[in-house]
Design an enzyme around this catalytic site. Structure first.
Site, mmCIF file in Angstrom:
data_model
loop_
_atom_site.group_PDB
_atom_site.id
_atom_site.type_symbol
_atom_site.label_atom_id
_atom_site.label_comp_id
_atom_site.label_asym_id
_atom_site.label_seq_id
_atom_site.Cartn_x
_atom_site.Cartn_y
_atom_site.Cartn_z
ATOM 1 N N HIS A 44 0.347 -2.210 11.678
ATOM 2 C CA HIS A 44 1.608 -2.804 12.126
ATOM 3 C C HIS A 44 1.982 -2.347 13.532
ATOM 4 O O HIS A 44 3.136 -2.023 13.817
ATOM 5 C CB HIS A 44 2.735 -2.495 11.129
ATOM 6 C CG HIS A 44 2.495 -3.045 9.761
ATOM 7 N ND1 HIS A 44 2.469 -4.402 9.510
ATOM 8 C CD2 HIS A 44 2.233 -2.431 8.585
ATOM 9 C CE1 HIS A 44 2.209 -4.589 8.220
ATOM 10 N NE2 HIS A 44 2.052 -3.414 7.639
ATOM 11 N N GLN B 293 2.142 -10.359 11.197
ATOM 12 C CA GLN B 293 2.418 -9.179 10.378
ATOM 13 C C GLN B 293 1.486 -8.011 10.686
ATOM 14 O O GLN B 293 1.879 -6.856 10.614
ATOM 15 C CB GLN B 293 2.329 -9.539 8.886
ATOM 16 C CG GLN B 293 2.949 -8.513 7.964
ATOM 17 C CD GLN B 293 2.226 -8.430 6.625
ATOM 18 O OE1 GLN B 293 1.135 -7.904 6.541
ATOM 19 N NE2 GLN B 293 2.862 -8.947 5.592
ATOM 20 N N GLN C 181 0.826 -1.203 0.000
ATOM 21 C CA GLN C 181 0.000 0.000 0.000
ATOM 22 C C GLN C 181 0.865 1.260 0.000
ATOM 23 O O GLN C 181 1.830 1.357 0.740
ATOM 24 C CB GLN C 181 -0.916 -0.020 1.229
ATOM 25 C CG GLN C 181 -2.082 0.933 1.149
ATOM 26 C CD GLN C 181 -3.142 0.619 2.190
ATOM 27 O OE1 GLN C 181 -3.127 -0.451 2.792
ATOM 28 N NE2 GLN C 181 -4.061 1.526 2.410
ATOM 29 N N SER D 66 4.710 -5.635 3.247
ATOM 30 C CA SER D 66 3.369 -5.634 3.844
ATOM 31 C C SER D 66 2.383 -6.403 2.958
ATOM 32 O O SER D 66 2.504 -7.611 2.803
ATOM 33 C CB SER D 66 2.906 -4.189 4.106
ATOM 34 O OG SER D 66 1.777 -4.153 4.950
ATOM 35 N N LEU D 67 1.418 -5.734 2.314
ATOM 36 C CA LEU D 67 0.471 -6.420 1.432
ATOM 37 C C LEU D 67 1.192 -7.244 0.371
ATOM 38 O O LEU D 67 0.733 -8.329 -0.019
ATOM 39 C CB LEU D 67 -0.449 -5.378 0.790
ATOM 40 C CG LEU D 67 -1.565 -5.793 -0.181
ATOM 41 C CD1 LEU D 67 -1.072 -6.007 -1.597
ATOM 42 C CD2 LEU D 67 -2.319 -7.018 0.303
ATOM 43 N N ARG E 51 -8.521 -8.920 5.057
ATOM 44 C CA ARG E 51 -7.472 -8.072 5.658
ATOM 45 C C ARG E 51 -7.767 -6.605 5.397
ATOM 46 O O ARG E 51 -7.679 -5.762 6.295
ATOM 47 C CB ARG E 51 -6.115 -8.461 5.070
ATOM 48 C CG ARG E 51 -4.910 -7.672 5.612
ATOM 49 C CD ARG E 51 -3.661 -8.116 4.865
ATOM 50 N NE ARG E 51 -2.424 -7.650 5.469
ATOM 51 C CZ ARG E 51 -1.762 -6.571 5.086
ATOM 52 N NH1 ARG E 51 -2.256 -5.804 4.120
ATOM 53 N NH2 ARG E 51 -0.621 -6.229 5.660
#
Length: 297
Positions: free
Chosen positions: A189, A238, A11, A89-90, A114
């Site tokens: 996070h 995560q 993202q 991340s993603l 998510r």
């Protein structure tokens, strides 16, 4: 043989009209149609609407997952799979899909949930700091509650995450060349995502994971593995854990990676790698034209 790694952005890398030029490529139409059935909306429509809509977590994450998966499938068909995978991340979900840990539809269902959980998060704040004193930041974080290092992107770029008061307090104590508040709904996070993480774990339990065909470096534990149990547990961690991208980049060098492809829109990850790993050849594969260039070489 040149030792290669593929990395997938997350993202923040999204751009208006991304993926539009891919729709006529092999396999792309089927994936866009499959995505529409799962999501209830069109990836291409959202990518062509406006930046505000595309930048909403609810839409950004599925769009990136689908577009990066299409690029990865075509790239692997043309040049074969790499020796190492990682995603920011993603992007880690695309890395796991590419490694064969789960199929495209299962991965998208996970990403959809998510995105919904993260989009509905509230009461948090994230702040990016550029060119700062690391020891100064570490001391400020250690002395503060309700704020953590969320993204350790490089020596000169990090993101802190927590309650608005705690984030503001730490950012005021650290001298940085630039501080930028991120346009996100919650403290991603960080421990503030604990409730979302618990709900997300129940979703992961409905999906069958397989051992990876290629080692994957995870955000929360940048040690390459193919073990399905470890990879699944790292996804659970995560959501509340730090993205340790700086360490992932160092692992690329230590693993003797000679060439890296950033598979997805933009140049965020190759920009970070360029400043960290001087001797790695970098390629960007985010458009049909770039895909053609690297596969024709």
């Amino acid at each position: 043989m040149t030792k290669t790694a593929w990395v997938f952005p997350g993202q923040g890398s999204q751009t208006l009209n991304m993926g539009v030029d891919l729709q006529d490529l092999p396999g792309a139409k089927q994936k866009f149609e499959a995505a529409a059935k799962i999501l209830g909306w069109s990836i291409l429509d959202i990518c062509q609407q406006d930046e505000a809509t595309l930048s909403r977590t609810l839409y950004t994450q599925p769009c990136l997952y689908v577009i990066e998966s299409i690029l990865a499938d075509i790239l692997s068909e043309k040049i074969g799979l790499p020796q190492l995978l990682a995603g920011h991340s993603l992007g880690e979900y695309v890395a796991l899909y590419t490694a064969g840990v789960f199929d495209f539809e299962s991965g998208l269902k996970i990403v959809k949930k998510r995105a919904e959980l993260m989009d509905s998060a509230a009461g948090g704040k994230m702040m990016a700091l550029m060119k700062f004193g690391r020891s100064e930041l570490e001391q400020a974080l250690k002395a503060s509650e309700n704020v953590v290092l969320a993204n350790d992107n490089s020596e000169g770029q990090v993101v802190i995450s927590g309650t608005p008061e705690a984030v503001d307090k730490v950012s005021s104590q650290v001298k940085a060349k630039r501080a930028l508040e991120l346009d996100v709904s919650g403290a991603f996070h960080s421990p503030l995502m604990q409730n979302a993480s618990q709900q997300f774990e129940s979703v992961l339990d409905t999906v069958t994971f397989s051992n990876a065909k290629i080692p994957v470096l995870s955000n929360v534990e940048p040690v390459a593995t193919t073990d399905k149990t470890k990879l699944k547990q790292r996804l659970v961690q995560q959501m509340t854990g730090s993205v340790r991208w700086r360490e992932i980049m160092l692992q690329l060098a230590q693993s003797n990676i000679e060439r890296v492809f950033e598979v997805g829109p933009g140049k965020v990850l190759t920009g970070l790698i360029k400043r960290t790993c001087k001797n790695i050849e970098l390629n960007n594969v985010g458009t049909a034209e770039q895909l053609q260039q690297v596969t024709a070489a």
